[in-house]
Scaffold this active site. Structure first.
Site, short mmCIF file in Angstrom:
data_model
loop_
_atom_site.label_atom_id
_atom_site.label_comp_id
_atom_site.label_asym_id
_atom_site.label_seq_id
_atom_site.Cartn_x
_atom_site.Cartn_y
_atom_site.Cartn_z
N TYR A 137 50.68 -53.10 -21.77
CA TYR A 137 52.09 -52.70 -21.78
C TYR A 137 52.93 -53.79 -22.44
O TYR A 137 53.77 -53.52 -23.30
CB TYR A 137 52.55 -52.46 -20.33
CG TYR A 137 53.97 -51.94 -20.19
CD1 TYR A 137 54.26 -50.59 -20.37
CD2 TYR A 137 55.01 -52.80 -19.85
CE1 TYR A 137 55.56 -50.12 -20.23
CE2 TYR A 137 56.30 -52.33 -19.70
CZ TYR A 137 56.58 -50.98 -19.89
OH TYR A 137 57.87 -50.52 -19.75
N VAL B 210 54.08 -37.77 -28.36
CA VAL B 210 54.41 -38.70 -29.45
C VAL B 210 53.21 -39.53 -29.88
O VAL B 210 53.22 -40.12 -30.96
CB VAL B 210 55.60 -39.64 -29.11
CG1 VAL B 210 56.86 -38.85 -28.82
CG2 VAL B 210 55.26 -40.58 -27.97
N SER C 55 61.34 -53.30 -23.43
CA SER C 55 61.29 -53.74 -22.03
C SER C 55 61.39 -55.25 -22.00
O SER C 55 61.05 -55.92 -22.98
CB SER C 55 59.95 -53.31 -21.41
OG SER C 55 59.74 -53.95 -20.18
N ARG D 139 62.87 -36.91 -17.78
CA ARG D 139 62.97 -37.70 -16.54
C ARG D 139 63.45 -39.11 -16.84
O ARG D 139 63.44 -39.54 -18.00
CB ARG D 139 61.58 -37.82 -15.88
CG ARG D 139 60.92 -36.54 -15.55
CD ARG D 139 59.59 -36.75 -14.82
NE ARG D 139 58.50 -37.12 -15.72
CZ ARG D 139 57.78 -38.22 -15.59
NH1 ARG D 139 58.02 -39.09 -14.63
NH2 ARG D 139 56.79 -38.47 -16.44
N ASN E 225 62.22 -43.50 -26.57
CA ASN E 225 62.22 -43.84 -25.14
C ASN E 225 60.88 -43.56 -24.47
O ASN E 225 60.49 -44.28 -23.55
CB ASN E 225 63.32 -43.05 -24.43
CG ASN E 225 63.16 -43.10 -22.93
OD1 ASN E 225 63.51 -44.09 -22.28
ND2 ASN E 225 62.58 -42.05 -22.34
N GLY F 179 60.78 -38.37 -24.50
CA GLY F 179 60.58 -38.57 -23.06
C GLY F 179 61.88 -38.43 -22.28
O GLY F 179 62.21 -39.26 -21.45
N ALA F 180 62.59 -37.32 -22.54
CA ALA F 180 63.96 -37.20 -22.02
C ALA F 180 64.08 -36.32 -20.78
O ALA F 180 65.18 -36.14 -20.27
CB ALA F 180 64.89 -36.68 -23.12
P1 NAP Z 1 59.19 -42.37 -16.55
O1 NAP Z 1 60.15 -42.09 -15.47
O2 NAP Z 1 57.75 -42.55 -16.21
O3 NAP Z 1 59.34 -41.23 -17.67
C1 NAP Z 1 58.57 -41.33 -18.83
C2 NAP Z 1 59.01 -40.26 -19.79
O4 NAP Z 1 58.26 -40.43 -21.00
C3 NAP Z 1 58.73 -38.85 -19.29
O5 NAP Z 1 59.79 -38.02 -19.70
C4 NAP Z 1 57.44 -38.47 -20.01
O6 NAP Z 1 57.31 -37.08 -20.27
C5 NAP Z 1 57.63 -39.19 -21.31
N1 NAP Z 1 56.36 -39.45 -22.00
C6 NAP Z 1 55.34 -40.24 -21.58
N2 NAP Z 1 54.35 -40.22 -22.49
C7 NAP Z 1 54.76 -39.39 -23.49
C8 NAP Z 1 54.18 -38.94 -24.69
N3 NAP Z 1 52.97 -39.34 -25.07
N4 NAP Z 1 54.88 -38.10 -25.48
C9 NAP Z 1 56.12 -37.67 -25.12
N5 NAP Z 1 56.72 -38.06 -23.98
C10 NAP Z 1 56.04 -38.91 -23.17
O7 NAP Z 1 59.57 -43.70 -17.34
P2 NAP Z 1 60.96 -44.50 -17.45
O8 NAP Z 1 60.95 -45.56 -16.41
O9 NAP Z 1 62.09 -43.58 -17.56
O10 NAP Z 1 60.70 -45.25 -18.84
C11 NAP Z 1 61.28 -44.83 -20.06
C12 NAP Z 1 61.10 -45.93 -21.08
O11 NAP Z 1 61.72 -47.12 -20.60
C13 NAP Z 1 59.63 -46.30 -21.32
O12 NAP Z 1 59.44 -46.60 -22.68
C14 NAP Z 1 59.43 -47.54 -20.48
O13 NAP Z 1 58.41 -48.35 -20.95
C15 NAP Z 1 60.79 -48.18 -20.60
N6 NAP Z 1 61.12 -49.11 -19.54
C16 NAP Z 1 61.16 -48.71 -18.22
C17 NAP Z 1 61.49 -49.65 -17.24
C18 NAP Z 1 61.58 -49.30 -15.78
O14 NAP Z 1 61.71 -50.22 -14.96
N7 NAP Z 1 61.54 -48.04 -15.40
C19 NAP Z 1 61.75 -50.97 -17.59
C20 NAP Z 1 61.68 -51.34 -18.93
C21 NAP Z 1 61.38 -50.41 -19.87
P3 NAP Z 1 56.85 -36.02 -19.12
O15 NAP Z 1 58.04 -35.93 -18.20
O16 NAP Z 1 56.59 -34.75 -19.83
O17 NAP Z 1 55.66 -36.62 -18.46
#
Ligand code: NAP
Length: 258
Positions: free
Chosen positions: A162, A68, A149, A19, A94, A16-17
């Protein structure tokens, strides 16, 4: 520090790299001489632009499309990752998703539960299993970083699936840390708090207000760079006597306060 040769650039697979947090991690690694495998599911443009950003900073990167959550996707990801530069020294789990709709746990559907658990827990678990087998066979150690998280420990009844997936990732971290330490593979869990990405965009205003009112001791939202810097501290070898460790990257939100 991973035990791969320091003369050859090491190889990182970041799921998930394209974005958000994953991109922050991938570009930080790329700027430090890692070869980066940029996995994405559907946003090919973002993944291509992440690869370009790494190359512009003098690094090497390749994108790999794979879901994934699917066994076929993970097989593709493993095959293409090993084909790129012959091995993987660092896996960053990620990729993750929030439920498509925030729904009270008394109304949550089995479909939403299965989808979120598949992406956030089952997928990373079996990808880690596959990469760990490869790392063991290659006999050059390695590092695994799981992006869980604060929801691993903070209950949100409108997105229970989640929270459960991230709590499960906590035990997954402990299990692989215990199993792999003897072979020089160290495993860590990063627990971000509220980070400004597409995932939090829908609730950004509410979170900004809560943070301004004192939700977190450090009164700002997190940035992908905050999580990336914690990753760098790990892969640059600053925690050589720690494994299974949790590092909160949350502005202090996990603190119990009175
Ligand atoms: P995001 O901006 O929504 O980006 C999610 C990324 O994961 C995207 O690159 C997406 O790919 C990819 N993805 C989603 N489902 C996938 C799959 N089945 N197979 C491969 N790639 C997949 O999310 P983020 O905020 O950066 O979050 C990244 C991680 O940090 C997650 O695990 C999230 O739970 C965790 N996290 C986030 C926060 C927060 O506040 N943002 C807080 C705590 C933890 P596409 O671009 O191709 O869609």
């Amino acid at each position: 520090m991973t035990s791969a040769s320091q003369h050859q650039p090491r190889v990182a697979l970041v799921t998930g790299a394209g974005r958000g947090i994953g991109r922050g991690i991938a570009t930080a690694l790329g700027a430090r001489n890692w070869r980066v495998l940029v996995n994405y599911r559907s946003d090919a443009d973002s993944a291509a632009s992440c690869v370009q950003q790494i190359e512009d900073s003098g690094g090497e990167a390749r994108s790999i499309q794979a879901d994934v959550a699917s066994a076929d996707g993970r097989a593709t990801l493993l095959r293409e990752s090993l084909a790129a530069w012959g091995g993987v020294d660092l896996l960053v789990n990620n990729a993750g998703m929030a439920p498509r709709q925030r729904v009270d746990i008394l109304e949550m559907s089995e479909a939403s539960y299965d989808e979120v658990m598949g992406v956030n827990l089952r997928g990373p678990f079996f990808l880690t299993q596959a990469i760990a087998r490869h790392m063991l066979a290659a006999e050059r150690g390695g590092t695994i970083i799981n992006i869980s998280s604060m929801s691993a420990v903070v209950a949100s009844t409108s997105r229970g699936e989640y929270c459960i997936s991230k709590a499960g990732m906590g035990m997954m971290t402990k299990l692989f840390a215990d199993r792999l330490a003897d072979q020089g593979i160290l495993v860590y869990e990063l627990r971000p708090g509220i980070v400004e990405t597409d995932m939090t965009a829908v609730v950004l205003e509410r979170y900004q207000r809560l943070v301004a009112e004192g939700l977190t001791p450090i009164r700002r939202l997190g940035l992908p760079e905050d999580v990336a810097r914690a990753c760098l501290a790990i892969v640059e070898g600053h925690f050589p006597f720690s494994t299974g460790e949790v590092i909160n990257v949350d502005g202090g939100q996990h603190l119990q306060r009175l």
